[in-house]
Design a protein around this motif. Structure first.
Motif, PDB file in Angstrom:
ATOM      1  N   UNK A   1       0.845  -1.206   0.000  1.00 27.11           N
ATOM      2  CA  UNK A   1       0.000   0.000   0.000  1.00 27.11           C
ATOM      3  C   UNK A   1       0.876   1.251   0.000  1.00 27.11           C
TER       4      UNK A   1
ATOM      5  N   UNK B   1      -0.458   5.213  -1.012  1.00 25.59           N
ATOM      6  CA  UNK B   1      -1.714   5.515  -0.344  1.00 25.59           C
ATOM      7  C   UNK B   1      -1.440   6.155   1.006  1.00 25.59           C
ATOM      8  N   UNK B   2      -2.085   7.273   1.300  1.00 21.65           N
ATOM      9  CA  UNK B   2      -1.972   7.812   2.640  1.00 21.65           C
ATOM     10  C   UNK B   2      -2.700   6.908   3.616  1.00 21.65           C
ATOM     11  N   UNK B   3      -2.404   6.924   4.874  1.00 22.80           N
ATOM     12  CA  UNK B   3      -1.425   7.781   5.549  1.00 22.80           C
ATOM     13  C   UNK B   3      -0.041   7.150   5.606  1.00 22.80           C
ATOM     14  N   UNK B   4       0.268   6.235   4.708  1.00 21.40           N
ATOM     15  CA  UNK B   4       1.545   5.538   4.780  1.00 21.40           C
ATOM     16  C   UNK B   4       2.664   6.400   4.202  1.00 21.40           C
TER      17      UNK B   4
ATOM     18  N   UNK C   1       4.684   7.098   9.950  1.00 20.41           N
ATOM     19  CA  UNK C   1       5.554   8.120   9.375  1.00 20.41           C
ATOM     20  C   UNK C   1       5.122   9.531   9.759  1.00 20.41           C
ATOM     21  N   UNK C   2       3.850   9.789   9.633  1.00 20.05           N
ATOM     22  CA  UNK C   2       3.366  11.161   9.834  1.00 20.05           C
ATOM     23  C   UNK C   2       3.638  11.656  11.248  1.00 20.05           C
TER      24      UNK C   2
ATOM     25  N   UNK D   1       1.020   5.946 -11.384  1.00 18.44           N
ATOM     26  CA  UNK D   1       0.938   5.356 -10.048  1.00 18.44           C
ATOM     27  C   UNK D   1      -0.391   4.618  -9.877  1.00 18.44           C
TER      28      UNK D   1
ATOM     29  N   UNK E   1       5.938  15.293  -6.209  1.00 17.37           N
ATOM     30  CA  UNK E   1       4.950  15.900  -7.092  1.00 17.37           C
ATOM     31  C   UNK E   1       4.713  17.360  -6.746  1.00 17.37           C
TER      32      UNK E   1
ATOM     33  N   UNK F   1       3.068   7.625   0.506  1.00 17.04           N
ATOM     34  CA  UNK F   1       2.302   8.783   0.050  1.00 17.04           C
ATOM     35  C   UNK F   1       3.096  10.072   0.236  1.00 17.04           C
ATOM     36  N   UNK F   2       3.723  10.215   1.395  1.00 24.87           N
ATOM     37  CA  UNK F   2       4.421  11.468   1.666  1.00 24.87           C
ATOM     38  C   UNK F   2       5.643  11.603   0.756  1.00 24.87           C
TER      39      UNK F   2
ATOM     40  N   UNK G   1       2.221   1.862  -3.424  1.00 23.62           N
ATOM     41  CA  UNK G   1       1.209   2.496  -4.270  1.00 23.62           C
ATOM     42  C   UNK G   1       1.182   3.999  -4.019  1.00 23.62           C
TER      43      UNK G   1
ATOM     44  N   UNK H   1       5.703  10.526  -2.395  1.00 27.19           N
ATOM     45  CA  UNK H   1       5.166  11.019  -3.664  1.00 27.19           C
ATOM     46  C   UNK H   1       4.711  12.462  -3.530  1.00 27.19           C
ATOM     47  N   UNK H   2       4.152  12.776  -2.384  1.00 25.37           N
ATOM     48  CA  UNK H   2       3.700  14.151  -2.118  1.00 25.37           C
ATOM     49  C   UNK H   2       4.833  15.139  -2.350  1.00 25.37           C
TER      50      UNK H   2
END
Lengths: 481, 504
Positions: free
Chosen positions: A380, A385-388, A461-462, A417, A398, A391-392, A383, A394-395
């Motif tokens: 996940x 997907x937040x909140x993993x 992570x967050x 993606x 991008x 995601x951050x 891929x 890719x954030x």
């Protein structure tokens, strides 16, 4: 030429490298003298050595330029070195319990990993086309041998040979590019090339040299269209070696890439930007589609790593400090995910041996729920997907691309993606939705710990590492601009 | 320290705490299963109590955000910001209300991997509540997209025969739409220099930029809502999902789209919203009429209700993009009401499915004799689905239609057919299942609602009728914020019109 080394203390910026070099040689001697049977002890000492190097790097945060400008230690190199050292140390941990069945129970394995790591650290700190090449070759030569270490296995030998031939080709291209750059600027030191370009006002020869140089590096990060070796080498090499290949060397080559384009080729940003954008789009799209048909777990992870390099390059495409920051964050998260997934893959064992293909994972969630959960989390996260954590990562990249108004790249990237989600989800589907067929062995304790750590960091992570990691990447990127 | 300083953090993350505790529940033996169920129930009930307490302390006269928490987090971009206003507060309560119902509805029907089931439901609750309570756009995305993971697993693991295809379809429709929104969010960050929703609401985006941002958000919300023709994933997901999964899907996940339209599309991109309004009206009318017709011919109960959801969401999008107080008010009310009614209808389907293991309408008939209590509950919800005055379904549809009437008469004229059609398919469904002769052997021994099922359905029956006669609790809470949004919308488009006039 006078030396800038007046005392041992003036070598402080290079202490980590020196400690590692001396330590690796001592361990090599110990291995030869001691006994060839003590590979586990040597591996343990190698891990201790890497931890010691990390400790030196933390407690001796000296920055500066050494060896007549060939070597630089700055915020960026320090950040990347931590990733490289961490990646190598964890790769060694992964291979401890599986060394015997994988044919890696030779003390040379740990020594070669150490030497490769030394090469990577030199790459990360290279401030001259020559030291860049020396570091790259030290790394590559060690890796070629490691890939083929399991001599009796034809697949591993094939992987080593393929890696060597294509790697030598890429080194040749890199050298050719470097000679052109030197020819048209008269400089080999990265931060002096930039001044020459400004005067020279971008001659076509220089751009030619830059293209060859970048093509050579693109081989090392396995960006499309220079990726062909990756799936074969990943599949053929013993799994712990694959785990090692996927993490630290990618970081080192990416760091080299970033330093070369931002420091040396700043004035021709527009020219290399096009190359990076092309590499990025090609990597993301090809990996997303090519991975769908893969049945072999390691080949799938090879395409996945190609895709991730593409995503990391989205950040670099921006050509800004924000972009480099994004790549730095991306690589850190990528290393954490990669180490975690290889720990999981290594702990998947049935009565017929190690699990190699995806259908063999059927029903893992019911037999070994912890391993399945960790793989699912990492998938996940791959891929995005937040909140993993994924995601951050890719954030950040991008965000940089949108800032640089690279909208087409960004749209293609996010759609790629979405396509890549298809093959990641397939693994989750097989593990969770299908019924179990086989029994799986219990995972060794240290692999469970590594998996657990990776999973924990990805999920939290967050709240845990997100903020400090971003701050570190921010200051690392700042030291280049 | 006052607990209300952090009430939103509590309400949002309490379920996650419950999920974390569930990790330590021992393996899936019978005692472990029961323990998992009780932990999930307890967590969701405490969350409900907290959310009701928050609602009680909510100041209806304040149009701004309340219970605000605000911290910088990752760099300058992502912050930890929480707050609710009149539009979002009720969705928080709705989510918290339905979770205990979901847990109870799955009490006996889920026997396989119970601990994991309860765990993903609690994670899903955190994600859904988080969407409504966060005031940071990146965090909004995190919660919005984060809901995909648990829902994908719920459909894929505990779903029916064709669950894998349904789970994939659900995932890809949502994910593809949402990543485009991600880019729009990033563009907004570089435009406005912040991701704080309160500051973004005050920021004026250039109309040409609004155009693209609106499309980015639309791609995500239109799939989530779902609007015709992006609804193809919904019937399959509903049919294959377990009962509680359908409940959350219909009652909460669809509302994420509507909430997003109000909060972002309408409030932040008023010029683009005005420009796209005819487009949205067209799709809304198409949804209302076409999917109602499709619902008429369904043979599967869940599919029928799923299509009726799409039709009802058509009223919501129509109301939202009319942009006036009455219509937006109606849209919010319709979403809350549909959240209660559709959830209840899926629970009703679940009741008979648990007994007969089929959702084919033709397998039932004459249930009124063996199941009188069930027949009453089902009737209330059917009437609410039709929009009968005296049920909550009426208020929402009526308000959206009055509001939209001021903007576009034809849209209302066509949407009125939807009301007629909804009566047709809903009443016909009721007739085929509840009335008629009890001829089928297998149905003769069927049992009426047990205590647990009554406990789940009774509150929903009461709320449906209560809000039908006395909608004030909902309308009062939303009034101030909706007024502000509608005012800002008319002001923004008025400003633009004035500018255009001045330029000419």
């Amino acid at each position: 030429m006078t030396s800038d080394i007046v005392s041992f203390a003036s070598l402080a910026p290079a202490w980590p490298e020196l400690v590692l070099a001396v330590g690796a040689i001592v361990l090599l001697l110990a291995g030869v003298i001691w006994s060839r049977e003590r590979s586990t002890a040597i591996a343990f000492l190698a891990i201790v050595l890497l931890v010691a190097v990390i400790a030196v790097a933390i407690w001796q945060p000296a920055e500066g330029v050494l060896f007549n400008g060939a070597f630089i230690s700055d915020g960026f190199s320090r950040y990347m070195k931590f990733l490289v050292l961490g990646g190598s140390a964890f790769a060694l941990i992964l291979s401890t319990s599986t060394a015997k069945p994988m044919g890696l129970d030779k003390f040379e394995y740990s020594i070669l990993v150490l030497l490769a790591t030394l090469g990577m650290m030199v790459m990360v700190s290279a401030n001259d086309l020559m030291s860049l090449y020396v570091g790259l070759e030290l790394q590559s030569l060690a890796l070629y041998v490691v890939a083929a270490l399991k001599r009796e296995d034809p697949k591993a030998t094939e992987a080593g040979l393929k890696y060597f031939v294509l790697g030598a080709l890429s080194s040749g291209m890199l050298l050719y590019g470097a000679s052109l750059v030197y020819g048209f600027t008269g400089m080999t030191q990265l931060d002096r090339i930039v001044g020459a370009i400004a005067l020279d006002n971008r001659s076509i020869g220089l751009i030619f040299g830059m293209v060859f140089l970048l093509a050579g590096i693109a081989f090392k990060i396995s960006a499309v269209p220079f990726h062909m070796w990756t799936p074969d080498v990943y599949e053929g090499a013993p799994t712990p070696v694959t785990g090692f290949f996927a993490a630290a060397p990618k970081v080192a080559a990416m760091a080299l890439f970033i330093r070369v384009v931002t420091v040396s080729f700043g004035p021709v940003t527009h020219d290399w930007q096009q190359i990076v954008i092309f590499l990025s789009i090609a990597s993301m799209v090809l990996a997303a589609f090519a991975a769908i048909g893969q049945n072999n777990l390691k080949r799938l992870l090879a395409y996945s790593s190609i895709g991730h390099v593409g995503f990391a390059l989205v950040g670099l495409s921006a050509g800004t400090a924000v972009g480099v920051e994004g790549v730095a964050v991306y690589m850190a998260i990528y290393v954490a995910m990669t180490i975690g997934i290889f720990a999981a893959v290594l702990s998947l064992k049935t009565k017929d041996g190690f699990v190699e293909t995806i259908p063999q994972l059927a029903g893992l969630a019911q037999k070994r729920p912890f391993i399945a959960a960790m793989i699912a989390i990492i998938m996940f996260s791959f891929i995005g997907l937040p909140p993993l954590a994924g995601f951050f990562a890719k954030w950040q990249v991008f965000l940089a691309a949108v800032d640089a108004h690279l909208f087409v790249l960004a749209v293609i990237g996010v759609l790629a993606s979405a396509v890549s989600a298809f093959y990641y989800l397939r693994i989750i589907k097989v593990m969770y939705f299908d019924e179990p067929k086989e029994e799986f062995a219990v995972a060794p304790a240290e692999l469970t710990a590594v998996m657990g750590l990776s999973g924990f960091l990805i999920v939290t992570y967050f709240v845990t590492v997100g903020s400090p990691l971003y701050a570190a990447a921010h200051s690392a990127a700042g030291s280049l601009f | 320290m006052n607990i209300f300083d952090n009430i939103l953090t509590l309400v949002t993350f309490l379920p996650l705490l419950g999920a974390a505790i569930l990790l330590f529940v021992p393996a899936n033996d019978d005692a472990g299963k029961d323990l998992a169920r009780w932990i999930a129930l307890l967590t969701s009930v405490v969350t409900l109590i907290l959310s009701l307490w928050m609602w009680a302390r909510f100041d209806n006269s304040n149009a701004g955000f309340q219970f605000v928490e605000n911290y910088e987090w990752i760099g300058s971009s992502i912050g930890y910001r929480m707050g609710v206003d009149g539009v979002s507060v009720l969705f928080v309560v709705l989510t918290a209300l339905l979770l205990p119902a979901c847990v109870l509805a799955s009490w006996t029907s889920i026997q396989n991997r119970v601990r994991e089931y309860m765990l993903v439901f609690l994670v899903l609750e955190t994600m859904c509540i988080g969407v409504f309570t966060t005031l940071d756009l990146a965090m909004f995305y995190v919660f919005f997209e984060g809901s995909l993971i648990p829902m994908f697993l719920i459909i894929g693991i505990w779903g029916g025969a064709r669950r894998i295809q349904a789970a994939y379809k659900f995932f890809f429709y949502s994910f593809t739409g949402t990543v485009l929104m991600l880019l729009a969010i990033m563009a907004m960050y570089w435009q406005a220099g912040t991701l704080d929703i309160r500051k973004l609401l005050a920021f004026h985006f250039d109309p040409s930029v609004q155009f693209w941002l609106w499309i980015g958000f639309f791609a995500s919300f239109a799939v989530k809502m779902p609007m015709w023709p992006f609804h193809r994933w919904l019937p399959e997901a509903h049919v294959e999902a377990p009962t509680a999964g359908s409940v959350i899907l219909a009652a909460i996940l669809l509302k994420l789209g509507g909430y997003g339209f109000i909060r972002f599309s309408l409030a932040m991109f008023p010029d683009a919203s005005l420009q796209f309004a005819p487009f949205v009206f067209t799709l809304s009318v198409a949804a209302i009429i076409l999917t109602s017709l499709v619902a008429l011919v369904q043979t599967d109960m869940k599919k029928l209700i799923a299509y009726s959801s799409v039709a009802h969401m058509g009223f919501v999008t129509m109301g939202i993009f009319s942009g006036n107080v009455m219509a937006v008010h109606g849209a919010v009310f319709q979403m809350i009401s549909h959240g209660i009614v559709s959830a209840a209808l899926f629970l009703c389907v679940g009741v008979v499915y648990d007994r007969m293991h089929t959702r084919e309408i033709s397998a039932y008939g004459g249930l009124v004799e063996p199941m009188p209590r069930y027949a009453v509950a089902f009737m209330v919800f059917t009437m609410a689905n039709v929009g009968l005055p005296g049920t909550s379904g009426f208020i929402g549809e009526f308000l959206t239609m009055i509001g939209t009437f001021q903007v576009n008469t034809w849209v209302v004229f066509f949407s009125a057919f939807g009301v007629i059609l909804s009566a047709a398919y809903a009443l016909w469904l009721y007739r085929r299942i509840i009335f008629g002769a009890l001829t089928k052997e297998s149905l003769k021994g069927i049992l009426d609602l047990n205590l647990r099922e009554v406990a789940v359905l009774a509150p929903l029956v009461i709320l449906t009728i209560l809000f039908g006669f006395y909608p004030a609790p909902i309308l009062d809470a939303t009034a101030a914020s909706v007024n502000l949004i509608a005012e800002n919308f008319s002001k923004a488009i008025g400003d633009t019109a004035a500018l255009v006039a001045a330029a000419n």
